[in-house]
Every structure is written in structure tokens, then in C-alpha cells.
Enzyme design. Structure first.
Site, PDB file in Angstrom:
ATOM      1  N   ASP A 245      17.148   0.510  23.462  1.00  0.00           N
ATOM      2  CA  ASP A 245      16.996  -0.354  23.451  1.00  0.00           C
ATOM      3  C   ASP A 245      16.459  -0.771  25.693  1.00  0.00           C
ATOM      4  OD1 ASP A 245      17.759  -2.918  22.654  1.00  0.00           O
ATOM      5  OD2 ASP A 245      19.948  -3.275  22.987  1.00  0.00           O
TER       6      ASP A 245
ATOM      7  N   ARG B  64      22.694 -14.544  16.888  1.00  0.00           N
ATOM      8  CA  ARG B  64      23.574 -13.868  17.579  1.00  0.00           C
ATOM      9  C   ARG B  64      24.612 -14.992  17.595  1.00  0.00           C
ATOM     10  NH1 ARG B  64      22.065 -10.089  22.200  1.00  0.00           N
ATOM     11  NH2 ARG B  64      22.020  -8.651  20.589  1.00  0.00           N
TER      12      ARG B  64
END
Length: 346
Positions: free
Chosen positions: A111, A219
Site C-alpha cells: 500500500d 470507507r
């Protein structure tokens, strides 16, 4: 969600609730249909050939589902997923330790790959292309290079700022996918699915209001749903309705289009300190007490999408829509000046 810095199996570090809400199959993964279709073909072809999937680069705004997609790819490939992040790989030895601990067929997910140093990137090149790790022993004239073979693996990299990746690194990925913001309907589907998993009832009106305020981001939608659930449980309500959502959003200082206090502060800084702009990102960050990275990765993409912010060659500028939303009159002299600049560029 914290990412393990050493590439260990994700099950040891995964937050239980986040894992529960995460889709378990491509069918459950709502939205991003073109990306899912392309990945399904690539995964199916790799399985027929009994080869690892080619390296995959995923980019797009924060919270849009890049990490979830990496989990699903590994699951579809029936592979173990190892997770790390760009900032966690500080030294060549960190990356070497991760790569040498991979097993055949493993999927390595990095990431924030744009935060890897150039030196680390150069170690990745042969690892991605020829599955080898070049280690330099010694210094000066006595230095020698040892080449360690690596097992076949798939690298999945995610970034919110693909422009910061070097061209040599980008070219080594077999597939590159951009994840887009979600529609309100898709966010409603995500909210309804999450509500069932959390064991709460969500009215259609509440779902719609939450979707509008969720910044088109899964999210954020799930985070707001959990805060609404908290309020409903404390007040002993069995159903999350529009009134509960309105009160929860008010407590969180989130307005009807999903702007948080930090979003509004950035816009007010532009309007009050820089006459609406344009202003450089460093000046905006200093005046708003926000990190440049946070503005670029979290706030700016959504403000651009809803038309409250524009980018110009000289910096960022607040739009008429931003003035209207904040209840501030748009100065005519700014309007005239921008029209003049536009004419000059023709």
C-alpha cells in the site's frame, strides 16, 4: 486499518470488524465493474496456465476499495496474501526480508507504493521482472553482487498518487486499474449490505441520506453507519431512521453534501486568506494547519469532484459553488478576472 510492516500473513493483524464488512467475493464487491471484469479474465487465464497473476497496480482516491480488491485477488488466486506499505519499507534489508520469505504463488500487497524510496524501487525492478534479488556485499573496489532467486509471486501495489511513481516502476506492472468514486446508488447498496452484517435495520430514507453524506466513498459510508449504530444503541432505538442519521451527522459536523469541518476550513482559507485563489498547496496547508499529503489525498479529490475546487496553473481556487455552499457572496471582480484569464488562454 493498520498494515503489518513486515509482510506477515494478514490474519494476525486484521481488524475483525473491518474484515467482517469486507466483501469476500467479486460478486459481493459492489461497483468498479470494468475493473472486476478485466481482473476476472486475467485471473482465469493465469489459473488455466497455472502461472502467477501478472503484477497489478491499483490507483484511485483513499477509501475507494484498493486494499479490498487486493484481498479478493489473492482469494480468487487461492494464494496467501502478505501485506506491507511503502513507509514501512525504509531500508533495502526490509524489502529483502519480505521478498525472501515469500513462497511460490504468494501475493505481496504494498500500500502507498508511491512512498517507496528510489533505492527500494531499484531493488524491486529485478524482483518483478526476473524474480531475482540483487544484493551488494562490501564497498568500493571489493564490492560484489549476489543474485538470489525468488519464487514466482504477484505484486499488487496501491497508490492514491500514481503521478509520483517513476515511469520504470509503472512499466513493470502487467495491469493498471483506476478505481473511481462510487455513485449514490452503489453507496446505498454497500450501506444496506453492511447494515445486515452489523445486525441493524436501516430505513431507505436513512440509507439515502447517509449515501449523500459519504463522499462517494465506501470507507466513509461504513464509518458513518457505525456511528449511527452507536447513537441508535445508546438511545435504545431498534431502527436507524433519517432523524438518527441527521443527529449523528450533526454531532460529527458533517453537512448535507458530506463536507467535514476540515473541508470547510480549507475552502474558507482559500476564500478569506487568498481571495478565493488561486493559491499554492503549501500556502493552503500552512494556513489551514493541515498536512499537504492529507489535503492532496483526502480532501482535494472530493472537493474537485463536487465542483467546489478547481486546479489552475497557479494553484487551487474556490468555485462559485463553494461560495454558495458556505453562504459567502462571490466577488464580481474575481469573476471578471477569471473570465479575462480564460480569454487570454484562448
Amino acid at each position: 486499518m493498520p498494515l503489518p510492516p513486515d509482510g506477515q500473513p494478514v490474519e494476525k493483524e486484521e481488524d475483525f470488524l473491518a474484515q467482517t464488512l469486507r466483501p469476500q467475493t467479486f460478486v459481493e464487491y459492489i461497483g468498479q465493474q470494468k475493473t472486476k471484469d478485466n481482473l476476472s479474465v486475467a485471473i482465469g487465464a493465469a489459473q488455466i496456465r497455472r502461472e502467477p497473476l501478472e503484477h497489478v497496480l491499483i490507483h484511485g482516491p483513499a477509501g475507494i476499495g484498493k486494499t479490498t480488491l487486493a484481498y479478493l485477488i489473492a482469494k480468487e488466486m487461492r494464494s496467501s496474501l502478505r501485506v506491507t506499505s511503502g513507509p514501512a519499507i525504509e531500508k533495502v534489508g526490509d524489502l529483502a526480508a519480505i521478498l525472501t520469505n515469500l513462497e511460490a504463488g504468494d501475493v505481496l500487497f504494498i500500500d502507498e507504493v508511491h512512498r517507496l524510496s528510489k533505492l527500494i524501487e531499484e531493488i524491486l525492478y529485478p524482483a518483478m521482472e526476473s524474480r531475482s534479488l540483487d544484493i551488494v556485499l562490501g564497498k568500493g573496489g571489493g564490492a560484489r553482487t549476489i543474485q538470489l532467486p525468488l519464487p514466482p509471486f504477484t505484486l499488487i501495489a496501491a497508490t492514491t498518487r500514481i503521478g509520483l511513481l517513476s515511469s520504470p516502476l509503472r512499466s513493470r506492472f502487467g495491469s493498471t486499474f483506476r478505481l473511481e468514486f462510487y455513485s449514490e446508488q452503489e453507496i446505498e447498496e454497500i450501506l444496506n449490505r453492511s447494515a445486515k452484517i452489523l445486525g441493524v435495520s436501516l430505513t431507505p430514507e436513512a440509507s439515502k441520506k447517509l449515501a449523500v453524506s459519504s463522499r462517494s466513498t465506501p470507507r466513509v459510508a461504513n464509518r458513518l453507519l457505525k456511528r449511527c449504530r452507536d447513537l441508535a444503541q445508546v438511545e435504545k432505538h431498534n431502527i436507524i431512521d433519517e432523524q438518527i442519521v441527521s443527529r449523528a451527522l450533526k454531532m460529527l459536523e458533517i453537512d448535507e453534501v458530506g463536507l467535514e469541518s476540515s473541508d470547510r476550513k480549507i475552502l474558507r482559507v482559500l476564500i478569506e486568506h487568498f481571495n478565493g485563489g488561486p493559491a499554492g498547496i503549501q500556502a493552503i496547508a500552512a494556513s489551514s494547519s493541515e498536512e499537504e499529503e492529507t489535503i492532496l489525498e483526502v480532501f482535494e479529490p472530493y472537493l474537485l469532484r463536487i465542483g467546489f475546487l478547481t486546479r489552475t496553473p497557479r494553484g487551487r481556487a474556490a468555485t462559485k459553488a463553494a461560495y454558495r455552499h458556505l453562504g459567502v457572496n462571490f466577488p464580481k471582480k474575481i469573476d471578471d478576472a477569471r473570465d479575462h484569464n480564460n480569454e487570454s488562454m484562448l
